[in-house]
Design a protein around this motif. Structure first.
Motif, PDB file in Angstrom:
ATOM      1  N   THR A  44      11.138  42.535  18.758  1.00 28.13           N
ATOM      2  CA  THR A  44      10.257  41.863  17.784  1.00 28.13           C
ATOM      3  C   THR A  44       8.882  41.565  18.378  1.00 28.13           C
ATOM      4  O   THR A  44       8.089  40.838  17.790  1.00 28.13           O
ATOM      5  N   LYS A  45       8.594  42.118  19.563  1.00 21.69           N
ATOM      6  CA  LYS A  45       7.300  41.994  20.244  1.00 21.69           C
ATOM      7  C   LYS A  45       6.995  40.577  20.720  1.00 21.69           C
ATOM      8  O   LYS A  45       5.843  40.180  20.837  1.00 21.69           O
ATOM      9  N   ALA A  46       8.046  39.831  21.012  1.00 15.08           N
ATOM     10  CA  ALA A  46       7.883  38.545  21.700  1.00 15.08           C
ATOM     11  C   ALA A  46       8.036  38.788  23.193  1.00 15.08           C
ATOM     12  O   ALA A  46       8.565  39.816  23.617  1.00 15.08           O
ATOM     13  N   PHE A  47       7.546  37.851  24.001  1.00 11.64           N
ATOM     14  CA  PHE A  47       7.763  37.955  25.444  1.00 11.64           C
ATOM     15  C   PHE A  47       9.261  37.854  25.731  1.00 11.64           C
ATOM     16  O   PHE A  47       9.974  37.036  25.148  1.00 11.64           O
ATOM     17  N   LYS A  48       9.743  38.642  26.670  1.00 16.36           N
ATOM     18  CA  LYS A  48      11.145  38.594  27.045  1.00 16.36           C
ATOM     19  C   LYS A  48      11.469  37.276  27.740  1.00 16.36           C
ATOM     20  O   LYS A  48      10.602  36.606  28.291  1.00 16.36           O
ATOM     21  N   PRO A  72       6.805  26.601  22.249  1.00 15.12           N
ATOM     22  CA  PRO A  72       5.573  26.874  21.494  1.00 15.12           C
ATOM     23  C   PRO A  72       4.346  27.211  22.335  1.00 15.12           C
ATOM     24  O   PRO A  72       3.542  28.060  21.901  1.00 15.12           O
ATOM     25  N   PRO A  73       4.131  26.606  23.517  1.00 18.21           N
ATOM     26  CA  PRO A  73       2.940  26.990  24.282  1.00 18.21           C
ATOM     27  C   PRO A  73       2.866  28.483  24.580  1.00 18.21           C
ATOM     28  O   PRO A  73       1.792  29.086  24.527  1.00 18.21           O
ATOM     29  N   VAL A  74       4.004  29.103  24.900  1.00 17.20           N
ATOM     30  CA  VAL A  74       4.015  30.540  25.185  1.00 17.20           C
ATOM     31  C   VAL A  74       3.770  31.334  23.911  1.00 17.20           C
ATOM     32  O   VAL A  74       3.017  32.320  23.907  1.00 17.20           O
ATOM     33  N   GLU A  75       4.381  30.912  22.820  1.00 17.76           N
ATOM     34  CA  GLU A  75       4.194  31.605  21.539  1.00 17.76           C
ATOM     35  C   GLU A  75       2.728  31.579  21.120  1.00 17.76           C
ATOM     36  O   GLU A  75       2.161  32.601  20.706  1.00 17.76           O
ATOM     37  N   VAL A  76       2.089  30.415  21.244  1.00 12.39           N
ATOM     38  CA  VAL A  76       0.682  30.284  20.873  1.00 12.39           C
ATOM     39  C   VAL A  76      -0.205  31.086  21.819  1.00 12.39           C
ATOM     40  O   VAL A  76      -1.124  31.794  21.383  1.00 12.39           O
ATOM     41  N   LEU A  77       0.044  31.006  23.114  1.00 10.46           N
ATOM     42  CA  LEU A  77      -0.759  31.751  24.077  1.00 10.46           C
ATOM     43  C   LEU A  77      -0.642  33.256  23.866  1.00 10.46           C
ATOM     44  O   LEU A  77      -1.640  33.981  23.979  1.00 10.46           O
ATOM     45  N   HIS A  78       0.538  33.734  23.574  1.00  8.27           N
ATOM     46  CA  HIS A  78       0.740  35.154  23.305  1.00  8.27           C
ATOM     47  C   HIS A  78      -0.168  35.598  22.154  1.00  8.27           C
ATOM     48  O   HIS A  78      -0.887  36.599  22.263  1.00  8.27           O
ATOM     49  N   PHE A  79      -0.159  34.823  21.084  1.00  7.98           N
ATOM     50  CA  PHE A  79      -1.012  35.130  19.929  1.00  7.98           C
ATOM     51  C   PHE A  79      -2.495  35.084  20.307  1.00  7.98           C
ATOM     52  O   PHE A  79      -3.274  35.971  19.934  1.00  7.98           O
ATOM     53  N   LEU A  80      -2.894  34.067  21.055  1.00 12.98           N
ATOM     54  CA  LEU A  80      -4.299  33.913  21.422  1.00 12.98           C
ATOM     55  C   LEU A  80      -4.784  35.069  22.301  1.00 12.98           C
ATOM     56  O   LEU A  80      -5.884  35.606  22.089  1.00 12.98           O
ATOM     57  N   LEU A  81      -3.991  35.452  23.287  1.00 13.41           N
ATOM     58  CA  LEU A  81      -4.412  36.505  24.203  1.00 13.41           C
ATOM     59  C   LEU A  81      -4.534  37.851  23.508  1.00 13.41           C
ATOM     60  O   LEU A  81      -5.434  38.647  23.822  1.00 13.41           O
ATOM     61  N   ILE A  82      -3.661  38.107  22.546  1.00  8.13           N
ATOM     62  CA  ILE A  82      -3.769  39.338  21.760  1.00  8.13           C
ATOM     63  C   ILE A  82      -4.983  39.264  20.828  1.00  8.13           C
ATOM     64  O   ILE A  82      -5.772  40.214  20.726  1.00  8.13           O
ATOM     65  N   SER A  83      -5.160  38.133  20.160  1.00  7.52           N
ATOM     66  CA  SER A  83      -6.263  37.970  19.205  1.00  7.52           C
ATOM     67  C   SER A  83      -7.619  38.099  19.897  1.00  7.52           C
ATOM     68  O   SER A  83      -8.570  38.650  19.320  1.00  7.52           O
ATOM     69  N   ARG A 143      -8.194  39.824  22.494  1.00  4.44           N
ATOM     70  CA  ARG A 143      -8.219  41.133  23.155  1.00  4.44           C
ATOM     71  C   ARG A 143      -8.250  41.013  24.686  1.00  4.44           C
ATOM     72  O   ARG A 143      -8.923  41.783  25.366  1.00  4.44           O
ATOM     73  N   LEU A 144      -7.522  40.022  25.165  1.00  5.63           N
ATOM     74  CA  LEU A 144      -7.351  39.893  26.607  1.00  5.63           C
ATOM     75  C   LEU A 144      -6.093  40.621  27.071  1.00  5.63           C
ATOM     76  O   LEU A 144      -5.909  40.858  28.266  1.00  5.63           O
ATOM     77  N   GLY A 145      -5.260  40.973  26.129  1.00  8.49           N
ATOM     78  CA  GLY A 145      -4.059  41.747  26.396  1.00  8.49           C
ATOM     79  C   GLY A 145      -3.704  42.551  25.159  1.00  8.49           C
ATOM     80  O   GLY A 145      -4.223  42.286  24.065  1.00  8.49           O
ATOM     81  N   ARG A 146      -2.844  43.539  25.327  1.00  4.66           N
ATOM     82  CA  ARG A 146      -2.408  44.329  24.172  1.00  4.66           C
ATOM     83  C   ARG A 146      -0.984  44.816  24.399  1.00  4.66           C
ATOM     84  O   ARG A 146      -0.490  44.829  25.540  1.00  4.66           O
ATOM     85  N   HIS A 147      -0.323  45.209  23.324  1.00  3.68           N
ATOM     86  CA  HIS A 147       1.033  45.727  23.388  1.00  3.68           C
ATOM     87  C   HIS A 147       0.988  47.245  23.548  1.00  3.68           C
ATOM     88  O   HIS A 147       0.386  47.937  22.729  1.00  3.68           O
ATOM     89  N   ILE A 148       1.632  47.720  24.604  1.00  3.89           N
ATOM     90  CA  ILE A 148       1.678  49.158  24.855  1.00  3.89           C
ATOM     91  C   ILE A 148       3.099  49.536  25.268  1.00  3.89           C
ATOM     92  O   ILE A 148       3.603  49.077  26.305  1.00  3.89           O
ATOM     93  N   LYS A 149       3.767  50.321  24.426  1.00  6.88           N
ATOM     94  CA  LYS A 149       5.096  50.856  24.743  1.00  6.88           C
ATOM     95  C   LYS A 149       6.074  49.779  25.202  1.00  6.88           C
ATOM     96  O   LYS A 149       6.709  49.882  26.253  1.00  6.88           O
ATOM     97  N   GLY A 150       6.167  48.724  24.428  1.00  3.96           N
ATOM     98  CA  GLY A 150       7.137  47.678  24.709  1.00  3.96           C
ATOM     99  C   GLY A 150       6.745  46.720  25.807  1.00  3.96           C
ATOM    100  O   GLY A 150       7.586  45.986  26.319  1.00  3.96           O
TER     101      GLY A 150
END
Length: 252
Positions: free
Chosen positions: A53-57, A91-102, A104-111
């Motif tokens: 589901t593209k969440a952090f493991k 929640p801090p990890v969930e929010v940070l994951h969204f922020l870093l993608i939004s 463009r400090l990180g991106r999802h590539i092949k899982g």
């Protein structure tokens, strides 16, 4: 009377200053600390694994729980009843994951979550990362979404922050701030607790996560009281219209 006038006028000045990377007040921001640790973890390990589901493991979420030193979310507390913690449960990890993608400090590539060139650069630049991350988080994010609240408090950030700038300058309480904005003396022990909860979750908590406010909670005669103070980071990082209304700090 002056604050009441502010509640009705247009205030458009919220300026976040860019601080030097070694500025000591940056240490007050839990969100900045978590972002730096996440970026540096991804840099050191090459990536962070993602679930279907593209969440952090969970392996990273567990590491984050143990290393973020998040206010009110100690590792002991988190693992007391759950041996396994998913991203949505911290929640801090969930929010940070969204922020870093939004941002463009990180991106999802092949899982996997991998840093962009900007993310790699800002992983070693706390002051510049703060300037990118914190204004976006405070002013642009729908804070009711991750707080799981249907209600959103009435108001705007320019008014909230300018008034809090004055009211919390020498310390105040959550209930007193609520009364200043909405005129009703509500707290967690009244029928208006839902309105208080929405105000706390969507205004005060984001400012605390950003490291701009600090809250202390205690029981006063059997009644739960939350005190609110501005941190040194608020004073060094933010410029507001109401700065000229602040009283000098007492030396006594």
């Amino acid at each position: 009377m002056e604050l009441q006038r502010l509640l009705w006028q247009h205030l458009d000045m919220i300026e976040f200053r860019t601080l030097a990377d070694d500025h000591p007040d940056l240490a007050h921001s839990p969100l900045l600390r978590g972002a730096l640790l996440t970026l540096q973890y991804a840099q050191e390990h090459g990536s962070i694994g993602l679930t279907k589901t593209k969440a952090f493991k969970r392996v990273f979420v567990h590491w984050a729980v143990e290393n973020f030193n998040w206010p009110g979310k100690s590792a002991e507390e988190m693992f007391r009843y759950n041996k396994v913690v998913n991203e949505y449960e911290f929640p801090p990890v969930e929010v940070l994951h969204f922020l870093l993608i939004s941002l463009r400090l990180g991106r999802h590539i092949k899982g996997e979550f991998r840093l962009t060139k900007r993310g790699t650069k800002l992983a070693q630049a706390p002051g510049h990362l703060f300037a990118e991350l914190i204004p976006y988080f405070v002013l642009q994010i729908d804070h009711a979404s991750y707080a799981r609240f249907d209600n959103r408090p009435f108001g705007k950030w320019d008014v909230w922050m300018n008034v809090i700038n004055v009211e919390a300058d020498h310390g105040t309480t959550e209930a007193a701030l609520f009364k200043t904005f909405y005129g009703e003396p509500q707290d967690w022990h009244t029928v208006g607790w839902r309105e208080m909860a929405a105000f706390s979750a969507c205004v005060l908590r984001p400012l605390e996560w950003a490291g701009l406010l600090m809250e202390t909670r205690k029981d006063d005669g059997g009644k739960h009281v939350c005190h609110v103070f501005k941190t040194p980071l608020w004073r060094s990082a933010i410029k507001l219209d109401t700065d000229d209304m602040l009283r000098p700090m007492s030396l006594q």
